[in-house]
Design a protein around this motif. Structure first.
Motif, mmCIF file in Angstrom:
data_model
loop_
_atom_site.group_PDB
_atom_site.id
_atom_site.type_symbol
_atom_site.label_atom_id
_atom_site.label_comp_id
_atom_site.label_asym_id
_atom_site.label_seq_id
_atom_site.Cartn_x
_atom_site.Cartn_y
_atom_site.Cartn_z
ATOM 1 N N LEU A 93 0.660 -1.351 0.414
ATOM 2 C CA LEU A 93 0.035 -0.232 -0.035
ATOM 3 C C LEU A 93 0.853 2.099 -0.231
ATOM 4 C CD1 LEU A 93 -3.003 -1.449 2.815
ATOM 5 C CD2 LEU A 93 -3.405 -0.085 -0.527
ATOM 6 N N ARG A 94 1.620 1.082 0.445
ATOM 7 C CA ARG A 94 2.954 2.115 0.883
ATOM 8 C C ARG A 94 3.339 2.502 -0.351
ATOM 9 N NH1 ARG A 94 5.151 1.471 6.919
ATOM 10 N NH2 ARG A 94 3.244 2.103 8.038
ATOM 11 N N LEU A 95 3.615 1.699 -1.371
ATOM 12 C CA LEU A 95 4.252 1.674 -2.417
ATOM 13 C C LEU A 95 3.404 2.089 -3.910
ATOM 14 C CD1 LEU A 95 7.279 -1.572 -2.028
ATOM 15 C CD2 LEU A 95 7.098 1.089 -2.444
ATOM 16 N N ALA A 134 4.940 2.528 -11.983
ATOM 17 C CA ALA A 134 5.010 3.839 -11.111
ATOM 18 C C ALA A 134 5.014 3.535 -10.093
ATOM 19 C CB ALA A 134 2.987 3.977 -11.627
ATOM 20 N N ALA A 135 5.786 2.496 -9.342
ATOM 21 C CA ALA A 135 5.625 2.205 -7.850
ATOM 22 C C ALA A 135 7.795 1.736 -7.396
ATOM 23 C CB ALA A 135 4.980 1.353 -6.856
ATOM 24 N N GLY A 136 8.245 1.679 -8.674
ATOM 25 C CA GLY A 136 9.283 1.382 -8.012
ATOM 26 C C GLY A 136 9.790 0.254 -8.481
ATOM 27 N N GLU A 137 11.263 -0.240 -7.810
ATOM 28 C CA GLU A 137 11.924 -0.988 -7.436
ATOM 29 C C GLU A 137 11.546 -1.834 -6.892
ATOM 30 O OE1 GLU A 137 15.601 -1.211 -7.904
ATOM 31 O OE2 GLU A 137 15.772 -0.131 -9.865
ATOM 32 N N GLU A 138 11.247 -1.317 -5.687
ATOM 33 C CA GLU A 138 11.496 -1.762 -3.984
ATOM 34 C C GLU A 138 9.677 -2.578 -3.604
ATOM 35 O OE1 GLU A 138 11.019 -2.727 -0.214
ATOM 36 O OE2 GLU A 138 12.193 -1.558 -1.129
ATOM 37 N N LEU A 139 8.668 -2.541 -5.133
ATOM 38 C CA LEU A 139 7.642 -3.167 -4.863
ATOM 39 C C LEU A 139 8.169 -4.491 -6.204
ATOM 40 C CD1 LEU A 139 4.408 -3.357 -5.054
ATOM 41 C CD2 LEU A 139 3.825 -2.166 -6.976
ATOM 42 N N GLU A 140 8.450 -4.163 -6.802
ATOM 43 C CA GLU A 140 9.013 -5.705 -7.533
ATOM 44 C C GLU A 140 10.399 -6.402 -6.330
ATOM 45 O OE1 GLU A 140 11.828 -6.388 -11.342
ATOM 46 O OE2 GLU A 140 11.811 -4.664 -10.912
ATOM 47 N N THR A 141 10.694 -5.864 -4.867
ATOM 48 C CA THR A 141 12.037 -6.500 -4.059
ATOM 49 C C THR A 141 10.254 -7.567 -3.621
ATOM 50 O OG1 THR A 141 12.925 -4.844 -3.921
ATOM 51 C CG2 THR A 141 13.070 -6.404 -1.908
#
Length: 162
Positions: A93-95, A134-141
């Motif tokens: 949710l934060r991402l 849209a969310a960035g690499e952290e979502l991929e992590t």
């Protein structure tokens, strides 16, 4: 009048006939599929235990088998088991608020014609991939972490059938 009676009779036969499924053709991308030698009910129970053992929770279960049986229709065992944990929900949710539509992420248990069952799932990275730009690499992590957990759950749930 005779046509109406015949049509009604044919419809009743069709609805009462058992459903037999041809060998499913799973999508090529984003799915993991593990045929097992476990019976459907045994795989479901092993999956529930494996989810708990790996620190996630069963948060939803749905399937048409019992409802069909209540209507007098026999179909193979079929259940979708939603699995998740709140800390992952908060991180996602934060991402990306839109990415939360993919939670809970699901395992799919299907009964095969010969009585064994198959465990399948869409990988978390596949489910989250549309939101990564849209969310960035952290979502991929997060997706990769969940991939690891889902693979561990599947391994634990199916190890009796190996």
């Amino acid at each position: 009048m005779k046509r109406a009676i015949l049509a009604t009779w044919l419809l009743a036969l069709i609805l009462a006939a058992p459903v037999t499924a041809a060998e499913p053709r799973w999508p090529d991308q984003g799915w993991q599929v593990m045929p097992t030698s476990l019976a459907y009910d045994d795989l479901l129970e092993a999956l529930r235990e494996a989810v708990e053992a790996e620190g996630l929770f069963v948060v939803t279960e749905a399937g048409p088998t019992e409802a069909a049986e209540n209507r007098g229709v026999t179909i193979p065992g079929n259940r979708v088991v939603g699995v998740f944990r709140n800390d992952y929900a908060v991180r996602i949710l934060r991402l990306s608020v839109p990415a939360m539509i993919e939670a809970p992420m699901r395992f799919y248990v299907t009964e095969n014609e010969e009585g064994s069952a198959t465990l399948s799932w869409k990988t978390p990275t596949h489910l989250l991939e549309p939101y990564v730009d849209a969310a960035g690499e952290e979502l991929e992590t997060v997706g990769r972490e969940l991939d690891t957990l889902f693979a561990a759950i599947a391994k634990r749930a199916t190890e009796e059938s190996e």
